[in-house]
Write a protein that holds these residues in place. Sequence first.
Motif, PDB file in Angstrom:
ATOM      1  N   PHE A  10       0.869  -1.169   0.000  1.00 45.87           N
ATOM      2  CA  PHE A  10       0.000   0.000   0.000  1.00 45.87           C
ATOM      3  C   PHE A  10       0.911   1.225   0.000  1.00 45.87           C
ATOM      4  O   PHE A  10       1.798   1.342   0.833  1.00 45.87           O
ATOM      5  CB  PHE A  10      -0.870   0.033   1.267  1.00 45.87           C
ATOM      6  CG  PHE A  10      -2.042  -0.899   1.209  1.00 45.87           C
ATOM      7  CD1 PHE A  10      -3.259  -0.452   0.709  1.00 45.87           C
ATOM      8  CD2 PHE A  10      -1.939  -2.208   1.636  1.00 45.87           C
ATOM      9  CE1 PHE A  10      -4.351  -1.304   0.663  1.00 45.87           C
ATOM     10  CE2 PHE A  10      -3.022  -3.061   1.593  1.00 45.87           C
ATOM     11  CZ  PHE A  10      -4.236  -2.612   1.100  1.00 45.87           C
ATOM     12  N   VAL A  11       0.732   2.111  -0.951  1.00 42.63           N
ATOM     13  CA  VAL A  11       1.579   3.294  -1.035  1.00 42.63           C
ATOM     14  C   VAL A  11       0.689   4.520  -1.122  1.00 42.63           C
ATOM     15  O   VAL A  11      -0.147   4.634  -2.023  1.00 42.63           O
ATOM     16  CB  VAL A  11       2.504   3.240  -2.266  1.00 42.63           C
ATOM     17  CG1 VAL A  11       3.367   4.485  -2.322  1.00 42.63           C
ATOM     18  CG2 VAL A  11       3.357   1.986  -2.221  1.00 42.63           C
ATOM     19  N   ASP A  12       0.849   5.427  -0.178  1.00 43.68           N
ATOM     20  CA  ASP A  12       0.041   6.651  -0.149  1.00 43.68           C
ATOM     21  C   ASP A  12      -1.451   6.335  -0.209  1.00 43.68           C
ATOM     22  O   ASP A  12      -2.236   7.040  -0.845  1.00 43.68           O
ATOM     23  CB  ASP A  12       0.414   7.582  -1.315  1.00 43.68           C
ATOM     24  CG  ASP A  12       1.862   8.036  -1.216  1.00 43.68           C
ATOM     25  OD1 ASP A  12       2.351   8.150  -0.085  1.00 43.68           O
ATOM     26  OD2 ASP A  12       2.473   8.288  -2.266  1.00 43.68           O
ATOM     27  N   GLY A  13      -1.832   5.246   0.428  1.00 42.27           N
ATOM     28  CA  GLY A  13      -3.239   4.880   0.473  1.00 42.27           C
ATOM     29  C   GLY A  13      -3.746   4.228  -0.792  1.00 42.27           C
ATOM     30  O   GLY A  13      -4.937   3.963  -0.930  1.00 42.27           O
ATOM     31  N   LYS A  14      -2.867   3.961  -1.751  1.00 42.12           N
ATOM     32  CA  LYS A  14      -3.276   3.353  -3.017  1.00 42.12           C
ATOM     33  C   LYS A  14      -2.603   1.998  -3.169  1.00 42.12           C
ATOM     34  O   LYS A  14      -1.457   1.802  -2.760  1.00 42.12           O
ATOM     35  CB  LYS A  14      -2.916   4.272  -4.189  1.00 42.12           C
ATOM     36  CG  LYS A  14      -3.609   5.627  -4.093  1.00 42.12           C
ATOM     37  CD  LYS A  14      -3.094   6.600  -5.126  1.00 42.12           C
ATOM     38  CE  LYS A  14      -3.758   7.955  -4.956  1.00 42.12           C
ATOM     39  NZ  LYS A  14      -3.223   8.956  -5.884  1.00 42.12           N
ATOM     40  N   ILE A  15      -3.294   1.073  -3.780  1.00 40.61           N
ATOM     41  CA  ILE A  15      -2.767  -0.283  -3.906  1.00 40.61           C
ATOM     42  C   ILE A  15      -2.058  -0.423  -5.244  1.00 40.61           C
ATOM     43  O   ILE A  15      -2.668  -0.267  -6.301  1.00 40.61           O
ATOM     44  CB  ILE A  15      -3.900  -1.317  -3.803  1.00 40.61           C
ATOM     45  CG1 ILE A  15      -4.690  -1.094  -2.512  1.00 40.61           C
ATOM     46  CG2 ILE A  15      -3.344  -2.727  -3.856  1.00 40.61           C
ATOM     47  CD1 ILE A  15      -5.913  -1.974  -2.397  1.00 40.61           C
ATOM     48  N   THR A  16      -0.778  -0.703  -5.229  1.00 36.70           N
ATOM     49  CA  THR A  16      -0.024  -0.797  -6.476  1.00 36.70           C
ATOM     50  C   THR A  16      -0.495  -1.950  -7.339  1.00 36.70           C
ATOM     51  O   THR A  16      -0.277  -1.962  -8.532  1.00 36.70           O
ATOM     52  CB  THR A  16       1.476  -0.956  -6.185  1.00 36.70           C
ATOM     53  OG1 THR A  16       1.680  -2.128  -5.402  1.00 36.70           O
ATOM     54  CG2 THR A  16       2.016   0.245  -5.455  1.00 36.70           C
ATOM     55  N   ALA A  17      -1.134  -2.947  -6.730  1.00 36.03           N
ATOM     56  CA  ALA A  17      -1.616  -4.096  -7.493  1.00 36.03           C
ATOM     57  C   ALA A  17      -2.696  -3.702  -8.490  1.00 36.03           C
ATOM     58  O   ALA A  17      -2.999  -4.444  -9.414  1.00 36.03           O
ATOM     59  CB  ALA A  17      -2.154  -5.169  -6.549  1.00 36.03           C
ATOM     60  N   LYS A  18      -3.279  -2.496  -8.327  1.00 36.76           N
ATOM     61  CA  LYS A  18      -4.295  -2.022  -9.262  1.00 36.76           C
ATOM     62  C   LYS A  18      -3.686  -1.213 -10.398  1.00 36.76           C
ATOM     63  O   LYS A  18      -4.399  -0.754 -11.281  1.00 36.76           O
ATOM     64  CB  LYS A  18      -5.325  -1.162  -8.522  1.00 36.76           C
ATOM     65  CG  LYS A  18      -6.214  -1.952  -7.566  1.00 36.76           C
ATOM     66  CD  LYS A  18      -7.271  -1.050  -6.956  1.00 36.76           C
ATOM     67  CE  LYS A  18      -8.217  -1.840  -6.065  1.00 36.76           C
ATOM     68  NZ  LYS A  18      -9.261  -0.971  -5.468  1.00 36.76           N
ATOM     69  N   SER A  19      -2.402  -1.015 -10.373  1.00 36.88           N
ATOM     70  CA  SER A  19      -1.756  -0.186 -11.385  1.00 36.88           C
ATOM     71  C   SER A  19      -1.389  -0.992 -12.626  1.00 36.88           C
ATOM     72  O   SER A  19      -1.498  -2.219 -12.652  1.00 36.88           O
ATOM     73  CB  SER A  19      -0.495   0.455 -10.804  1.00 36.88           C
ATOM     74  OG  SER A  19       0.569  -0.467 -10.802  1.00 36.88           O
ATOM     75  N   HIS A  21       1.437  -1.562 -13.475  1.00 32.93           N
ATOM     76  CA  HIS A  21       2.637  -2.308 -13.104  1.00 32.93           C
ATOM     77  C   HIS A  21       2.339  -3.377 -12.062  1.00 32.93           C
ATOM     78  O   HIS A  21       3.220  -3.769 -11.294  1.00 32.93           O
ATOM     79  CB  HIS A  21       3.696  -1.340 -12.566  1.00 32.93           C
ATOM     80  CG  HIS A  21       4.189  -0.359 -13.567  1.00 32.93           C
ATOM     81  ND1 HIS A  21       4.618   0.912 -13.233  1.00 32.93           N
ATOM     82  CD2 HIS A  21       4.308  -0.442 -14.924  1.00 32.93           C
ATOM     83  CE1 HIS A  21       4.979   1.556 -14.337  1.00 32.93           C
ATOM     84  NE2 HIS A  21       4.805   0.759 -15.372  1.00 32.93           N
ATOM     85  N   ARG A  22       1.109  -3.858 -12.042  1.00 30.08           N
ATOM     86  CA  ARG A  22       0.700  -4.784 -10.981  1.00 30.08           C
ATOM     87  C   ARG A  22       1.448  -6.108 -11.017  1.00 30.08           C
ATOM     88  O   ARG A  22       1.514  -6.809 -10.019  1.00 30.08           O
ATOM     89  CB  ARG A  22      -0.802  -5.040 -11.069  1.00 30.08           C
ATOM     90  CG  ARG A  22      -1.275  -5.589 -12.408  1.00 30.08           C
ATOM     91  CD  ARG A  22      -2.804  -5.656 -12.448  1.00 30.08           C
ATOM     92  NE  ARG A  22      -3.282  -6.045 -13.768  1.00 30.08           N
ATOM     93  CZ  ARG A  22      -3.472  -5.194 -14.772  1.00 30.08           C
ATOM     94  NH1 ARG A  22      -3.219  -3.914 -14.577  1.00 30.08           N
ATOM     95  NH2 ARG A  22      -3.911  -5.616 -15.940  1.00 30.08           N
ATOM     96  N   SER A  23       2.030  -6.442 -12.166  1.00 33.36           N
ATOM     97  CA  SER A  23       2.764  -7.710 -12.251  1.00 33.36           C
ATOM     98  C   SER A  23       4.216  -7.564 -11.810  1.00 33.36           C
ATOM     99  O   SER A  23       4.947  -8.552 -11.740  1.00 33.36           O
ATOM    100  CB  SER A  23       2.730  -8.242 -13.693  1.00 33.36           C
ATOM    101  OG  SER A  23       3.373  -7.343 -14.572  1.00 33.36           O
ATOM    102  N   LEU A  24       4.629  -6.332 -11.509  1.00 36.40           N
ATOM    103  CA  LEU A  24       6.017  -6.082 -11.126  1.00 36.40           C
ATOM    104  C   LEU A  24       6.183  -6.057  -9.615  1.00 36.40           C
ATOM    105  O   LEU A  24       5.235  -5.773  -8.871  1.00 36.40           O
ATOM    106  CB  LEU A  24       6.493  -4.747 -11.708  1.00 36.40           C
ATOM    107  CG  LEU A  24       6.403  -4.576 -13.221  1.00 36.40           C
ATOM    108  CD1 LEU A  24       6.870  -3.178 -13.602  1.00 36.40           C
ATOM    109  CD2 LEU A  24       7.233  -5.633 -13.931  1.00 36.40           C
ATOM    110  N   ALA A  25       7.387  -6.345  -9.175  1.00 34.87           N
ATOM    111  CA  ALA A  25       7.736  -6.211  -7.770  1.00 34.87           C
ATOM    112  C   ALA A  25       8.530  -4.919  -7.592  1.00 34.87           C
ATOM    113  O   ALA A  25       8.994  -4.319  -8.565  1.00 34.87           O
ATOM    114  CB  ALA A  25       8.568  -7.402  -7.316  1.00 34.87           C
ATOM    115  N   CYS A  26       8.691  -4.489  -6.357  1.00 35.78           N
ATOM    116  CA  CYS A  26       9.385  -3.237  -6.068  1.00 35.78           C
ATOM    117  C   CYS A  26      10.764  -3.181  -6.737  1.00 35.78           C
ATOM    118  O   CYS A  26      11.149  -2.181  -7.339  1.00 35.78           O
ATOM    119  CB  CYS A  26       9.544  -3.056  -4.566  1.00 35.78           C
ATOM    120  SG  CYS A  26       7.983  -3.047  -3.651  1.00 35.78           S
TER     121      CYS A  26
END
Length: 246
Positions: A10-19, A21-26
């Motif tokens: 969770f970043v800034d209240g937003k879920i990166t999995a919805k972006s 780039h959801r298939s990427l890791a940090c």
Amino acid sequence: KKAGRPLRLFVDGKITAKSAHRSLACIDCHENFDGERSPHRKPMVAVDCASCHEDTAKKHAFHPRIALNPIPAGEDTSCVGCHGQHDTAAVKGASFVFKSAPTESCGKCHEKARDHFAASAHGKALTARAANAPDCLACHRQAVVALPPAKPTLAQKLAQTKQCASCHVGQASVAGQALRGTKFVSSFDRSVHGAALLGGKVEAANCVDCHGAHEMNRAMVASAQMNKLHVADACAKCHDQVAAEF
């Protein structure tokens, strides 16, 4: 961790999995990142979007500095400025897409153009979701059409004319709205201005010279350059002596 890779967070209240780039890791974007260390290593290595998006310069001709190597820092070269960061959405999604927010995304930097466009016939058609209504990229995708050089070139003015004709002659839903009809618009090449432009005279007027760019509007609109109250002033930009006599 998942398969030895850091989970998306969770970043800034937003879920990166919805972006997008959801298939990427940090660590796919943040190279040399130590996920076990807290606080994280500073300074962190800057993310290089171009390492994956190799065609960025080609697709972003309206921001020509992106084609430089190395890419200089600035608002016009910042990927996250337009596309977002961890919440990056696909271009066809709902992040900075022009058809969902036509004056907000580009207008963050181009305020004057944003205000003119919002009040123009193009801007109003886009807000009303009219068929074939142009957004920012419709005209600005080609650098030769949209980037104003210190002095307009013949190639640019011809390209602008072709761009306008692609809708006002080539698209039936748009061409039919012209007050004088499609035949009048398509006759530009045979007019005094069009023939001179095709003959290589860069000073000859094209569509933008007479109708304006972002502020283009119907002649019945009081602020339009082609409104009866302003035609003499518009023509005077080139024909100053005739205008003075008039």
